[in-house]
Design a protein around this motif. Structure first.
Motif, PDB file in Angstrom:
ATOM      1  N   ARG A  22    -116.519 -12.226 -25.093  1.00 20.90           N
ATOM      2  CA  ARG A  22    -117.937 -11.928 -25.261  1.00 20.90           C
ATOM      3  C   ARG A  22    -118.683 -13.118 -25.869  1.00 20.90           C
ATOM      4  NH1 ARG A  22    -118.778  -6.153 -27.829  1.00 20.90           N
ATOM      5  NH2 ARG A  22    -117.441  -5.653 -26.044  1.00 20.90           N
ATOM      6  N   SER A  23    -118.104 -13.739 -26.897  1.00 19.57           N
ATOM      7  CA  SER A  23    -118.763 -14.887 -27.526  1.00 19.57           C
ATOM      8  C   SER A  23    -118.778 -16.087 -26.590  1.00 19.57           C
ATOM      9  CB  SER A  23    -118.060 -15.248 -28.839  1.00 19.57           C
ATOM     10  OG  SER A  23    -116.720 -15.616 -28.594  1.00 19.57           O
ATOM     11  N   SER A  24    -117.775 -16.193 -25.713  1.00 14.89           N
ATOM     12  CA  SER A  24    -117.749 -17.303 -24.774  1.00 14.89           C
ATOM     13  C   SER A  24    -118.874 -17.194 -23.755  1.00 14.89           C
ATOM     14  CB  SER A  24    -116.389 -17.359 -24.067  1.00 14.89           C
ATOM     15  OG  SER A  24    -116.193 -16.218 -23.263  1.00 14.89           O
ATOM     16  N   LYS A  25    -119.295 -15.959 -23.448  1.00 18.10           N
ATOM     17  CA  LYS A  25    -120.428 -15.778 -22.541  1.00 18.10           C
ATOM     18  C   LYS A  25    -121.702 -16.347 -23.159  1.00 18.10           C
ATOM     19  CE  LYS A  25    -118.671 -11.634 -20.209  1.00 18.10           C
ATOM     20  NZ  LYS A  25    -118.895 -10.184 -19.977  1.00 18.10           N
ATOM     21  N   THR A  26    -121.896 -16.072 -24.445  1.00 13.61           N
ATOM     22  CA  THR A  26    -123.065 -16.631 -25.145  1.00 13.61           C
ATOM     23  C   THR A  26    -122.985 -18.154 -25.185  1.00 13.61           C
ATOM     24  OG1 THR A  26    -123.140 -14.651 -26.533  1.00 13.61           O
ATOM     25  CG2 THR A  26    -124.372 -16.570 -27.301  1.00 13.61           C
ATOM     26  N   TYR A  27    -121.800 -18.663 -25.435  1.00 19.82           N
ATOM     27  CA  TYR A  27    -121.605 -20.119 -25.465  1.00 19.82           C
ATOM     28  C   TYR A  27    -121.863 -20.728 -24.098  1.00 19.82           C
ATOM     29  CZ  TYR A  27    -119.290 -24.584 -26.352  1.00 19.82           C
ATOM     30  OH  TYR A  27    -119.002 -25.925 -26.489  1.00 19.82           O
ATOM     31  N   ARG A  31    -122.342 -37.612 -20.782  1.00 15.56           N
ATOM     32  CA  ARG A  31    -122.718 -36.506 -21.660  1.00 15.56           C
ATOM     33  C   ARG A  31    -122.870 -35.209 -20.863  1.00 15.56           C
ATOM     34  NH1 ARG A  31    -126.282 -39.083 -24.089  1.00 15.56           N
ATOM     35  NH2 ARG A  31    -128.102 -38.503 -22.863  1.00 15.56           N
ATOM     36  N   MET A  32    -123.496 -35.301 -19.695  1.00 17.67           N
ATOM     37  CA  MET A  32    -123.641 -34.111 -18.860  1.00 17.67           C
ATOM     38  C   MET A  32    -122.295 -33.664 -18.288  1.00 17.67           C
ATOM     39  SD  MET A  32    -127.268 -34.664 -16.839  1.00 17.67           S
ATOM     40  CE  MET A  32    -127.201 -32.988 -16.201  1.00 17.67           C
ATOM     41  N   SER A  33    -121.428 -34.603 -17.963  1.00 12.62           N
ATOM     42  CA  SER A  33    -120.090 -34.261 -17.456  1.00 12.62           C
ATOM     43  C   SER A  33    -119.279 -33.534 -18.520  1.00 12.62           C
ATOM     44  CB  SER A  33    -119.359 -35.524 -17.010  1.00 12.62           C
ATOM     45  OG  SER A  33    -120.037 -36.172 -15.960  1.00 12.62           O
ATOM     46  N   ASN A  34    -119.439 -33.955 -19.758  1.00 13.14           N
ATOM     47  CA  ASN A  34    -118.733 -33.298 -20.860  1.00 13.14           C
ATOM     48  C   ASN A  34    -119.196 -31.854 -21.022  1.00 13.14           C
ATOM     49  OD1 ASN A  34    -117.059 -33.098 -23.217  1.00 13.14           O
ATOM     50  ND2 ASN A  34    -118.879 -33.381 -24.461  1.00 13.14           N
ATOM     51  N   LEU A  35    -120.512 -31.637 -20.886  1.00 12.83           N
ATOM     52  CA  LEU A  35    -121.035 -30.272 -20.968  1.00 12.83           C
ATOM     53  C   LEU A  35    -120.512 -29.420 -19.820  1.00 12.83           C
ATOM     54  CD1 LEU A  35    -124.764 -31.019 -21.933  1.00 12.83           C
ATOM     55  CD2 LEU A  35    -123.000 -30.052 -23.408  1.00 12.83           C
ATOM     56  N   ALA A  36    -120.491 -30.002 -18.611  1.00 11.63           N
ATOM     57  CA  ALA A  36    -120.019 -29.254 -17.444  1.00 11.63           C
ATOM     58  C   ALA A  36    -118.538 -28.928 -17.542  1.00 11.63           C
ATOM     59  CB  ALA A  36    -120.305 -30.048 -16.171  1.00 11.63           C
ATOM     60  N   SER A  37    -117.754 -29.825 -18.128  1.00 11.83           N
ATOM     61  CA  SER A  37    -116.309 -29.590 -18.248  1.00 11.83           C
ATOM     62  C   SER A  37    -116.003 -28.411 -19.166  1.00 11.83           C
ATOM     63  CB  SER A  37    -115.611 -30.849 -18.766  1.00 11.83           C
ATOM     64  OG  SER A  37    -116.015 -31.140 -20.098  1.00 11.83           O
ATOM     65  N   LYS A  38    -116.895 -28.131 -20.124  1.00 19.61           N
ATOM     66  CA  LYS A  38    -116.674 -27.013 -21.033  1.00 19.61           C
ATOM     67  C   LYS A  38    -116.863 -25.666 -20.348  1.00 19.61           C
ATOM     68  CE  LYS A  38    -118.059 -29.624 -25.144  1.00 19.61           C
ATOM     69  NZ  LYS A  38    -119.017 -29.740 -26.262  1.00 19.61           N
ATOM     70  N   LEU A  39    -117.471 -25.672 -19.163  1.00 21.28           N
ATOM     71  CA  LEU A  39    -117.655 -24.429 -18.410  1.00 21.28           C
ATOM     72  C   LEU A  39    -116.433 -24.061 -17.576  1.00 21.28           C
ATOM     73  CD1 LEU A  39    -121.307 -25.013 -17.166  1.00 21.28           C
ATOM     74  CD2 LEU A  39    -120.592 -23.404 -18.929  1.00 21.28           C
ATOM     75  N   LYS A  40    -115.561 -25.026 -17.317  1.00 22.95           N
ATOM     76  CA  LYS A  40    -114.400 -24.774 -16.453  1.00 22.95           C
ATOM     77  C   LYS A  40    -113.469 -23.705 -17.005  1.00 22.95           C
ATOM     78  CE  LYS A  40    -114.366 -29.336 -14.273  1.00 22.95           C
ATOM     79  NZ  LYS A  40    -113.588 -30.588 -14.036  1.00 22.95           N
ATOM     80  N   LEU A  90    -116.566 -21.057 -14.734  1.00 19.03           N
ATOM     81  CA  LEU A  90    -117.942 -21.389 -14.346  1.00 19.03           C
ATOM     82  C   LEU A  90    -118.049 -22.854 -13.940  1.00 19.03           C
ATOM     83  CD1 LEU A  90    -119.890 -19.530 -17.185  1.00 19.03           C
ATOM     84  CD2 LEU A  90    -119.720 -18.829 -14.795  1.00 19.03           C
ATOM     85  N   ALA A  91    -116.994 -23.359 -13.347  1.00 24.27           N
ATOM     86  CA  ALA A  91    -116.979 -24.771 -12.945  1.00 24.27           C
ATOM     87  C   ALA A  91    -118.057 -25.040 -11.897  1.00 24.27           C
ATOM     88  CB  ALA A  91    -115.603 -25.145 -12.396  1.00 24.27           C
ATOM     89  N   LEU A  92    -118.753 -26.170 -12.049  1.00 23.10           N
ATOM     90  CA  LEU A  92    -119.814 -26.555 -11.123  1.00 23.10           C
ATOM     91  C   LEU A  92    -119.238 -27.413  -9.995  1.00 23.10           C
ATOM     92  CD1 LEU A  92    -122.588 -27.574 -13.690  1.00 23.10           C
ATOM     93  CD2 LEU A  92    -122.250 -25.350 -12.608  1.00 23.10           C
ATOM     94  N   LEU A 106    -124.554 -23.639 -23.041  1.00 20.99           N
ATOM     95  CA  LEU A 106    -124.172 -24.857 -22.318  1.00 20.99           C
ATOM     96  C   LEU A 106    -125.026 -25.047 -21.073  1.00 20.99           C
ATOM     97  CD1 LEU A 106    -120.261 -24.726 -22.516  1.00 20.99           C
ATOM     98  CD2 LEU A 106    -121.772 -26.323 -23.700  1.00 20.99           C
ATOM     99  N   ILE A 107    -125.260 -23.968 -20.332  1.00 17.42           N
ATOM    100  CA  ILE A 107    -126.063 -24.060 -19.108  1.00 17.42           C
ATOM    101  C   ILE A 107    -127.494 -24.458 -19.437  1.00 17.42           C
ATOM    102  CG2 ILE A 107    -127.014 -22.716 -17.198  1.00 17.42           C
ATOM    103  CD1 ILE A 107    -124.390 -21.121 -17.210  1.00 17.42           C
ATOM    104  N   LYS A 108    -128.057 -23.865 -20.494  1.00 14.54           N
ATOM    105  CA  LYS A 108    -129.417 -24.235 -20.907  1.00 14.54           C
ATOM    106  C   LYS A 108    -129.477 -25.710 -21.279  1.00 14.54           C
ATOM    107  CE  LYS A 108    -131.093 -19.782 -22.615  1.00 14.54           C
ATOM    108  NZ  LYS A 108    -131.554 -19.024 -23.823  1.00 14.54           N
ATOM    109  N   GLN A 109    -128.461 -26.180 -21.995  1.00 12.29           N
ATOM    110  CA  GLN A 109    -128.434 -27.584 -22.401  1.00 12.29           C
ATOM    111  C   GLN A 109    -128.296 -28.505 -21.196  1.00 12.29           C
ATOM    112  OE1 GLN A 109    -125.628 -28.272 -25.532  1.00 12.29           O
ATOM    113  NE2 GLN A 109    -126.117 -30.447 -25.738  1.00 12.29           N
ATOM    114  N   LEU A 110    -127.504 -28.082 -20.211  1.00 12.20           N
ATOM    115  CA  LEU A 110    -127.342 -28.881 -18.993  1.00 12.20           C
ATOM    116  C   LEU A 110    -128.652 -28.986 -18.230  1.00 12.20           C
ATOM    117  CD1 LEU A 110    -123.916 -28.000 -17.339  1.00 12.20           C
ATOM    118  CD2 LEU A 110    -124.829 -30.276 -17.750  1.00 12.20           C
TER     119      LEU A 110
END
Length: 317
Positions: free
Chosen positions: A137-142, A167-176, A180-182, A146-150
């Motif tokens: 549940r907390s990971s959904k908020t996180y 910096r953007m790649s680092n944010l995207a990698s946290k979604l994997k 939610l990988a892009l 991350l998406i807003k920041q991206l």
């Protein structure tokens, strides 16, 4: 020799694990992804990561004598069982030790309040799954953060295009880890959307060509374009802002020149005012406030009807 080698390996693994514990951040609720990455790295370096995917060894069943079984066959079966028991004892002791270490590391890198909310488990695999389920549940908020920041991330020529993409790649990698990988193609367009309008021509050229870039190609081409634009515009991408500043400086300098020119111009002869002289018609023996034409003009601006005897009334007062 084998015992000495095994002992040195165990000691090395223990010290590697102790060193990695210092690098593991405390799990607080909003950093589960980073915490999990550090935990996995610590287990790999300590060579205990196998216990996460390997179940606890099962003790072999003791042999049972069959009817009319020969003594030699029974002796062979007992000897094989003794060998199995010895192997089991070694593997079981090794698994128990590794499992205990992993549980201790995890529990000591989580906030006490979170540890108390997770029920006890005998295996590191089950305990890790319970932590993961609790932080879904907390990971959904996180993930939303991350998406807003991206989406709101913007390029700054102070950092450079390479640092911006990393910096953007680092944010995207946290979604994997959150499933939610892009896709690379979508992520490339997201990077283009974060660039200022000075890159518009560069983006248009990419959109009209059939070739699709990967991240390495994107990085190389963006860095090349940034260097070209800086060379053309004097070392800055935001050259429009610089031109505005230059224009403002030019305007201020021109204004100062005009002021200086006005100061150096010869002053015209000022009009000398005589006593009882009207400042409106320049005639004598009355003031501007009593002059009918002046009063008529003022009252007309204010929409007040003009009284011809108003000036006479003022004189008699």
């Amino acid at each position: 020799m084998a015992d000495a080698s095994g002992s040195s390996t165990a000691v090395s693994g223990r010290y590697n694990l102790m060193g990695c514990i210092k690098e593991i951040p405390t799990l607080k609720g909003d950093n589960y992804t980073e915490w999990k990455k550090k935990i996995d790295l610590a287990f790999i370096l300590a060579e205990v990561d196998w216990v996460v995917t390997t179940p606890c060894p099962i003790e072999p069943m003791a042999p049972v004598s069959e009817t009319n079984m020969a003594d030699a066959a029974w002796t062979t079966r007992e000897r094989d069982f003794a060998s199995q028991i010895m192997s089991y004892d070694l593997e079981h002791r090794k698994w128990i030790t590794a499992n205990k270490k992993c549980l201790a590391v995890i529990k000591n890198t989580i906030e006490p309040a979170i540890v108390g909310s997770i029920s006890e488990c005998d295996t590191i695999t089950e305990y890790s799954e319970r932590i993961k389920s609790q932080f879904t549940r907390s990971s959904k908020t996180y993930a939303t953060q991350l998406i807003k920041q991206l989406v709101t991330e913007r390029y700054s020529d102070n950092d450079g295009i390479r640092e911006h993409i990393l910096r953007m790649s680092n944010l995207a990698s946290k979604l994997k880890p959150m499933d939610l990988a892009l896709k690379d193609e979508f992520f490339i367009h997201l990077i283009f959307a974060s660039l200022p309008k000075e890159f518009d021509t560069f983006v248009i050229n990419y959109n009209i060509q059939p070739e699709k870039w990967d991240m390495e190609r994107l990085m190389a081409m963006c860095v090349q374009e940034e260097e070209r634009m800086k060379a053309v515009n004097g070392g800055s991408i935001n050259y429009l802002k610089d031109n505005k500043k230059k224009n403002n400086n030019a305007n201020s300098s021109s204004k100062s020149k005009e002021k200086g020119h006005m100061l150096h111009q010869p002053q015209q002869n000022k009009f000398t005012i005589e006593k009882d002289q009207c400042l409106y018609c320049k005639k004598m023996e009355h003031y501007k406030k009593d002059y009918p034409d002046y009063l008529k003009m003022i009252m007309a601006k204010k929409g007040i009807p003009f009284d011809k005897d108003y000036a006479k009334k003022r004189k008699t007062r």
